[in-house]
Design a protein around this motif. Structure first.
Motif, PDB file in Angstrom:
ATOM      1  N   ARG A   6       0.980  -1.176  -0.009  1.00 12.53           N
ATOM      2  CA  ARG A   6      -0.236  -0.498  -0.084  1.00 12.53           C
ATOM      3  C   ARG A   6       0.759   1.063   0.167  1.00 12.53           C
ATOM      4  N   ALA A   7       2.024   1.460   0.746  1.00 12.25           N
ATOM      5  CA  ALA A   7       2.880   2.509   1.119  1.00 12.25           C
ATOM      6  C   ALA A   7       3.608   2.751  -0.140  1.00 12.25           C
ATOM      7  N   GLU A  12       4.837   5.365  -5.756  1.00  6.48           N
ATOM      8  CA  GLU A  12       4.245   5.020  -7.193  1.00  6.48           C
ATOM      9  C   GLU A  12       3.655   5.502  -7.990  1.00  6.48           C
ATOM     10  N   GLY A  13       2.037   6.351  -7.359  1.00  2.00           N
ATOM     11  CA  GLY A  13       1.243   6.336  -7.799  1.00  2.00           C
ATOM     12  C   GLY A  13       0.998   8.436  -8.059  1.00  2.00           C
ATOM     13  N   TYR A  14       1.920   8.687  -7.456  1.00  2.00           N
ATOM     14  CA  TYR A  14       1.475  10.398  -6.716  1.00  2.00           C
ATOM     15  C   TYR A  14       2.032  10.712  -8.281  1.00  2.00           C
ATOM     16  N   ASP A  15       1.751  11.487  -8.548  1.00  2.00           N
ATOM     17  CA  ASP A  15       1.312  12.742  -9.963  1.00  2.00           C
ATOM     18  C   ASP A  15       1.762  13.856  -9.458  1.00  2.00           C
ATOM     19  N   GLY A  16       1.558  14.687  -8.279  1.00  2.00           N
ATOM     20  CA  GLY A  16       1.287  15.859  -8.359  1.00  2.00           C
ATOM     21  C   GLY A  16       2.235  16.895  -8.021  1.00  2.00           C
ATOM     22  N   ARG A  38      14.888   4.132  -3.886  1.00  2.00           N
ATOM     23  CA  ARG A  38      15.614   5.884  -4.737  1.00  2.00           C
ATOM     24  C   ARG A  38      14.875   4.890  -5.911  1.00  2.00           C
ATOM     25  N   ASN A  39      14.956   4.189  -6.046  1.00  2.21           N
ATOM     26  CA  ASN A  39      14.616   3.303  -7.686  1.00  2.21           C
ATOM     27  C   ASN A  39      13.611   3.641  -8.468  1.00  2.21           C
ATOM     28  N   ILE A  40      12.444   3.451  -7.003  1.00  5.01           N
ATOM     29  CA  ILE A  40      10.778   3.783  -6.895  1.00  5.01           C
ATOM     30  C   ILE A  40      10.114   4.737  -7.670  1.00  5.01           C
ATOM     31  N   LEU A  41      10.810   5.975  -7.228  1.00  5.28           N
ATOM     32  CA  LEU A  41      10.284   6.764  -6.147  1.00  5.28           C
ATOM     33  C   LEU A  41      10.247   7.577  -8.087  1.00  5.28           C
ATOM     34  N   ILE A 218       4.873  11.368   4.358  1.00  9.95           N
ATOM     35  CA  ILE A 218       4.369  12.468   3.959  1.00  9.95           C
ATOM     36  C   ILE A 218       3.964  12.727   2.163  1.00  9.95           C
ATOM     37  N   VAL A 219       3.555  11.344   1.537  1.00 13.18           N
ATOM     38  CA  VAL A 219       2.808  12.195   0.269  1.00 13.18           C
ATOM     39  C   VAL A 219       1.175  11.931   0.190  1.00 13.18           C
ATOM     40  N   LYS A 220       0.906  11.565   0.754  1.00 14.35           N
ATOM     41  CA  LYS A 220      -0.611  11.522   1.686  1.00 14.35           C
ATOM     42  C   LYS A 220      -1.152  13.087   2.049  1.00 14.35           C
TER      43      LYS A 220
END
Length: 352
Positions: A6-7, A12-16, A38-41, A218-220
């Motif tokens: 979930r994390a 990975e789904g952040y597009d802001g 870092r590879n999945i950011l 942090i992203v959320k």
């Protein structure tokens, strides 16, 4: 779906809009690289390696002071291993050892105190560096030496506290990964004070899963548009921290202005022994003259520590400066950003 999945999905789904996240702790930096995080950011999430390595932020002048004690005052220097190879203005402790200085690698202040007890004919100085996590152990050693009546043991202090550095770095980041071990000692007050000043952050543990969870939080939270603070390490970090450790440090040391490599002088960010313990303060005991220190102009460690550049943007990184032949402290330390980039990013081709 597991908590880790979930994390990762949130990250990975952040597009802001762009998020700049500073991991203050060098252990976080290395674990992030080691786990390949870092590879999945996505491209709009940037991790910045901040001034969370005590060896890296210790100024050149401190190394010069230690060399002065070793060569001019014939002191035995007891130190953690990373400091031995950190360059001073003209030489490192390793160079001084080659010139006959007594440089002993120890694993704790207690080891240095024991060495002093076993070698009463030598004047022993422990290089006390570190943040809130390691300062209490130096305090314990001082009181123990005082109780024993050890007259040949003292500290050369470069202990620092984090709040001033947090404030100095606010312009380069949108949120902090606060170091869990520091907060375990001092509690969460510094973090809530930063929140009151508009700075966001989360307290983070040290496993890959804990780091991913903290980044997802942090992203959320960032998307909600308001400053935030979350303790993502509640199994270790309590709001009050460790009152016993805090009281011990307050009884032993007092705040002072301190110089941070690359950042400069930060008022009230250092710790020095109280006047009643001056017999254990090496600067007073040996009348160390004022030493300013000269940094290598080719090295950009200071800018790396501020997040103003990445290690690979330094002209000597990976060329003149390698772990085997370091030019700057960030390549020497096992927690240094340049060391992490070289060991993991450079060798494995991971995304910076």
């Amino acid at each position: 779906m597991s908590a880790i999945d979930r994390a990762r999905s949130v990250i990975e789904g952040y597009d802001g809009e762009e998020i700049r996240i500073m991991e203050v702790c060098g252990t976080h930096t290395h674990e992030i690289f080691r786990q390949g995080i870092r590879n999945i950011l996505p491209e709009n999430i940037h991790l910045i390696s901040g001034p969370g390595c005590p060896v890296c932020v210790t100024p050149v002048s401190f190394i010069d002071e230690a060399v002065y004690l070793a060569l001019e005052k014939d002191c035995t220097i007891c130190t953690f291993g990373d400091l031995v190879r950190v360059p001073g203005s003209s030489k490192s402790l390793q160079t001084a050892r080659g010139e006959g200085a007594r440089i002993k690698v120890v694993y704790s202040p207690a080891d240095a105190q024991a060495y002093a007890r076993e070698h009463p004919q030598e004047q022993v100085v422990f290089l006390s560096v570190g943040f809130e996590t390691t300062t209490p152990s130096s305090c314990i050693a001082v009181w123990s030496a005082k109780e024993e009546g050890l007259e040949n043991f003292s500290l050369l202090t470069a202990n620092k506290t984090m709040p001033a550095a947090y404030r100095a770095m606010m312009h380069t980041t949108d949120a902090y990964l606060y170091p869990g071990h520091v907060c375990a000692v001092v509690g969460t007050k510094d973090c809530t004070d930063m929140l009151a000043e508009g700075m966001s952050g989360v307290v983070c543990g040290f496993t890959g899963a804990e780091i991913l969870t903290a980044l997802a939080v942090i992203v959320k939270k960032h998307q909600e548009g308001e400053p935030f603070f979350v303790n993502c390490y509640p199994r270790v970090v309590k709001d009050e921290g460790s009152p016993e450790a805090v009281a011990l440090v307050a009884r032993t040391m007092e705040s002072c202005d301190s110089r941070w490599r690359g950042i400069g002088d930060l008022p009230g960010s250092g710790m020095q022994l109280r006047k009643e313990l001056a017999d254990y303060d090496a600067r007073i005991k040996y009348s160390i003259p004022k030493i300013d220190g000269r940094e290598n102009k080719a090295c950009r460690c200071g800018e790396v520590l501020q997040g103003r550049c990445t290690p690979e943007q330094c002209p000597v990184y990976g060329k003149a400066c390698t772990p085997e032949h370091p030019v700057g402290a960030c390549m020497v330390s096992s927690e240094g950003a340049c060391s992490a980039w070289y060991l993991y990013g450079r060798s494995r081709g991971e995304k910076a």
